[in-house]
Design an enzyme around this catalytic site. Structure first.
Site, PDB file in Angstrom:
ATOM      1  N   PHE A 483       0.812  -1.207   0.000  1.00  0.00           N
ATOM      2  CA  PHE A 483       0.000   0.000   0.000  1.00  0.00           C
ATOM      3  C   PHE A 483       0.851   1.264   0.000  1.00  0.00           C
ATOM      4  O   PHE A 483       0.363   2.345  -0.278  1.00  0.00           O
ATOM      5  CB  PHE A 483      -0.915   0.039   1.229  1.00  0.00           C
ATOM      6  N   VAL A 486       5.119   3.730   5.561  1.00  0.00           N
ATOM      7  CA  VAL A 486       4.604   4.294   6.812  1.00  0.00           C
ATOM      8  C   VAL A 486       5.734   5.091   7.450  1.00  0.00           C
ATOM      9  O   VAL A 486       6.851   4.591   7.608  1.00  0.00           O
ATOM     10  CB  VAL A 486       4.120   3.195   7.773  1.00  0.00           C
ATOM     11  N   ASP A 597      -8.580  -9.634   8.442  1.00  0.00           N
ATOM     12  CA  ASP A 597      -7.122  -9.747   8.269  1.00  0.00           C
ATOM     13  C   ASP A 597      -6.438  -9.719   9.629  1.00  0.00           C
ATOM     14  O   ASP A 597      -5.464  -9.006   9.833  1.00  0.00           O
ATOM     15  CB  ASP A 597      -6.600  -8.617   7.384  1.00  0.00           C
TER      16      ASP A 597
END
Length: 790
Positions: A483, A486, A597
């Site tokens: 994704f 971070v 998840d």
């Protein structure tokens, strides 16, 4: 005279209340601490103690004795020694039938309930004098306190052979507002002691209230008094079966017994259906109700004039007449033009009686939010005379009615729109939450109004986040996955945050970003990671979370050195915390949420190593009456998916239960689920645990690093419950409420697990998985699963 006016939400104007507040609203309690029963079975022996973390349970598991918080006190440090009925595993404590500490709360969770060697039972606190429940005039040679399946807690003296010699004390002699089968109502002629029920002051305040339920031995009848005045009578018991003023539909459920001898006179009831345990509750308004049946008496309907249904008459003020009654209204009354407020010991029933007996009183309401205290208004200061200005009030009434109609139509339109939003895959939600649906993006200046945008989320400017992360410096990266990266950020306030930055090239990531922003903003729980806000700038999309200094569970659990910092006490605390978070998602949040998840990398750890569930990008939300769904887009992490989800796309709260079972095995063993795969051997952690369990060698699964700190029976129980969680059949898996109850009640027998066929031969289902985890990163504690579509 003060001419200001006060808007009253509820003002009682000549109104006779006949409302029934659901009993469940009153009896909502939670344990005062994590419960792990260290007391011996159903009894306390001399020297044993109960504190805020343990309790005893009756032999057939019908009642429990311990310290509990009332739900309304759950944010305070107050608790009560009480006996609770165990209704079922999903709601183990839903009714409290006796309070050992009375209306006096225990502070700071510091109290201990003890039976000493002299036969004295008492509650001891750090700050304050002990509360002595019983002190014998002469110490018995041998005594034990036992909680019976009737709900009675007795202190008994024993013969040398261990049999009971006599009962020294029993909780049935000190009833509160609950009457259980075989509990006495009456009087002891030897001691002068009376047995009667006393209502609470209000539904939320356990102080003694105005009503009492008593047995009248002369008339062979039950009576309800209010402050000594008889309001209601059952009429004489006829033929030992029927009371004149109690419906036969009610009395047919019970057997009534009257005992009269030279020592005592009393009444009790028992259930004809022995499998049913009824409870009679006397409410603060004077209702007597069987909580598993019907109304028994309605003393709240007695006004002193009527004799319907057993009501009694009594002397009334000259200004009141038959047919007068109070009426519920909402309106404006002149501030300051009321009599001085009465003390907080008065409930609404007291306010009604005081106003009724004061001829100048025309209105009353509660003074405090907990429905205690009173305020009264007199006729001279009421709103303008209705009779003289009817047309004004008619106009006002019409205006109010039209306004309410418009509001109602707006609400209906909103609900209809909300329904369309939910059924349309949250497309409108996405537009509402800062136009996340457009590929062109939205400029932050177009949506930033007061620094917040819905659901108490803060909208951060791009410049603000860039500065916090030193312009997204590589040195500030905490992790990176499919994704995007971070980053750690430091706000000008000094607060550290974690910034999850969506990769511009990840189309699937945009979907997860929207899902997480919309969903997690609705969730608030101590075991869920807190989303602080978001940032949208052109094509940039970022989520800003609270920073977790101890990163994620997998960071510690699967590292040879760091795992030594997780002793068994910390691991069990993590196990319980995850359960609490899942129970909230599945049961108590506004929407039922299925995480989909759940894994070690998605469990973050705060500075005290308390767990917080994170990463809701794949989560699904439903209405509370919806149990699950089917999908043709299977997402999640290989090895944690339940068989029905991986094979058929079916998911429910039981899918999360399966994942949790795998996760608990990992916490116990310190090994990854897929660490058991070998070239010629595809047995995973579930299969390995099952094989050891079958051989009665479950102890070998325990991580050697916790062998010195763990409680062996507790760890084996965790393994047992884990195997129940990974059952092939979703129906046969426990709920997360069941899991908590099984882990915290060590005397509870557990069902035998079945062989999980899904633990062998994973290759058989591999082709059915559309998305799988390639790699996971969780250096900060915000894990990012790299998902590849197939």
């Amino acid at each position: 005279m003060d001419t200001n006016v006060v808007r009253l939400k509820f003002v009682f104007l000549l109104f006779f209340p006949c409302l029934w507040t659901p009993h469940a609203a009153k009896w909502v309690y939670v344990p005062s601490a994590r419960i792990s029963s260290t007391a011996s079975g159903d009894s306390l022996n001399p020297g044993d103690t109960l504190n805020s973390s343990n309790y005893i349970v009756s032999a057939k598991r019908r009642f429990a004795l311990g310290f509990f918080h009332r739900r309304i006190d759950s944010t305070t440090n107050k608790s009560y020694l009480a006996i609770a009925e165990i209704a079922d595993q999903s709601r183990p404590f839903n009714l409290f039938v006796w309070f050992g500490s009375g209306s006096n709360a225990i502070l700071n969770n510091s109290a201990m309930f003890t039976l000493d060697g002299k036969g004295t039972m008492k509650i001891v606190q750090e700050d304050g004098d002990p509360t002595v429940l019983y002190s014998p005039p002469k110490p018995p040679k041998s005594a034990v306190a036992t909680l019976l399946d009737s709900g009675n807690f007795i202190l008994k003296e024993l013969h040398l052979n261990g049999t009971m010699k006599r009962v020294l004390w029993q909780s049935f002699d000190y009833p509160s507002d609950i009457l259980l089968p075989r509990m006495k109502l009456g009087v002891s002629r030897k001691t002068g002691k009376t047995w009667s029920l006393t209502s609470w002051s209000t539904e939320l305040i356990p102080d003694p209230g105005p009503f009492s339920l008593e047995w009248n031995p002369k008339g062979y009848q039950l009576i309800i008094r209010r402050r000594g005045e008889v309001y209601w009578s059952s009429g004489a018991l006829m033929g030992g079966k029927v009371f004149k003023n109690i419906s036969p539909n009610v009395t047919s459920m019970y057997d009534f017994v009257i005992v009269s001898n030279e020592d005592e006179e009393y009444f009790y009831f028992s259930n004809r259906n022995q499998s049913l345990v009824s409870e009679w509750l006397l409410s603060p308004m004077g209702q007597l109700k069987d909580l598993k049946g019907e109304d028994i008496a309605r003393a709240d309907n007695c006004d002193g004039y009527n004799t319907n249904g057993g009501c009694q008459t009594w002397k009334q003020p000259m200004c009141r007449h038959q047919g007068d009654k109070f009426d519920l209204r909402s309106g404006y009354l002149v501030a300051g033009d009321f009599s001085p407020p009465y003390n907080s010991s008065h409930g609404i029933s007291d306010c009604r009686a005081i106003c009724w007996n004061n001829c100048s009183c025309v209105a009353f309401t509660s003074l405090f939010d907990n429905n205690t205290g009173c305020q009264f208004w007199t006729r001279n200061y009421l709103l303008p005379n209705v009779g003289k200005k009817n047309w004004i009030w008619i106009g006002i009434s019409i205006a109010i009615a039209v306004t309410l109609l418009i509001i109602l139509l707006c609400i209906l339109c909103y609900l209809q729109r909300r329904k369309v939003v939910i059924e349309g895959n949250n497309e409108a939600d996405e537009n509402e939450l800062i136009d996340l649906g457009t590929s062109e993006g939205s400029n932050i200046n177009d949506i930033l109004i007061d620094g917040k945008k819905g659901h108490d989320l803060r909208v951060f400017s791009y410049a603000h986040i860039a500065a916090a992360t030193h312009n997204f410096s590589l040195e500030y990266i905490l992790g990176e996955g499919g994704f995007g990266p971070v980053y750690m950020g430091n706000l000008p306030t000094g607060q550290n945050v974690a910034v999850k930055r969506l990769s511009k090239n990840s189309r699937q990531g945009i979907h997860e970003f929207k899902n997480e922003l919309i969903l997690i903003s609705k969730l608030q729980h101590m075991n869920l990671v807190k989303l602080l806000g978001c940032c949208i700038h052109e094509e940039e999309r970022m989520l800003i979370y609270e920073y977790m200094p101890n990163k994620s569970l997998d960071y510690f659990l699967f590292d040879q050195n760091r795992s030594k910092l997780l002793d068994w006490k910390k691991r069990f605390n993590i196990i319980e915390g995850i359960i609490q978070g899942l129970i909230y998602l599945h049961k108590y949040s506004r929407l039922r949420v299925i995480h989909r998840d759940l894994k070690a990398s998605n469990i973050l750890l705060d500075e005290s190593m308390n767990p917080k569930i994170s990463d809701f990008g794949m989560a699904k939300m439903f209405k509370q009456n919806e149990l699950g769904a089917n999908t043709n887009r299977i997402v999640g992490t290989y090895g944690y998916m339940s068989p029905e989800y991986a094979m058929e796309g079916l998911f429910s709260i039981k899918s999360d239960v399966y994942s949790y079972g795998v996760l608990m095995l990992e916490i116990v063993s310190g090994r990854r689920n897929n660490s058991f795969y070998h070239t010629n051997h595809v047995l995973n952690l579930i299969g390995y645990a099952w094989d050891l369990w079958q051989k009665d060698e479950g102890i070998q699964l325990i991580d050697p690093k916790i062998s010195d700190s763990c409680v062996k029976n507790q760890v084996l129980r965790c393994i047992h419950v884990s195997l129940l969680c990974v059952d092939d059949s979703a129906t046969d898996r426990p709920t997360m409420s069941d899991v908590l109850f099984m882990l915290t009640n060590e005397s509870l027998p557990l069902p035998l697990p079945k062989k999980p066929t899904f633990s062998i031969g994973r290759k058989a289902i591999k082709e059915n998985i559309f998305d799988k985890e390639s790699e996971a990163y969780s250096l900060n504690g915000l894990s990012i699963s790299e998902m590849q579509a197939r």
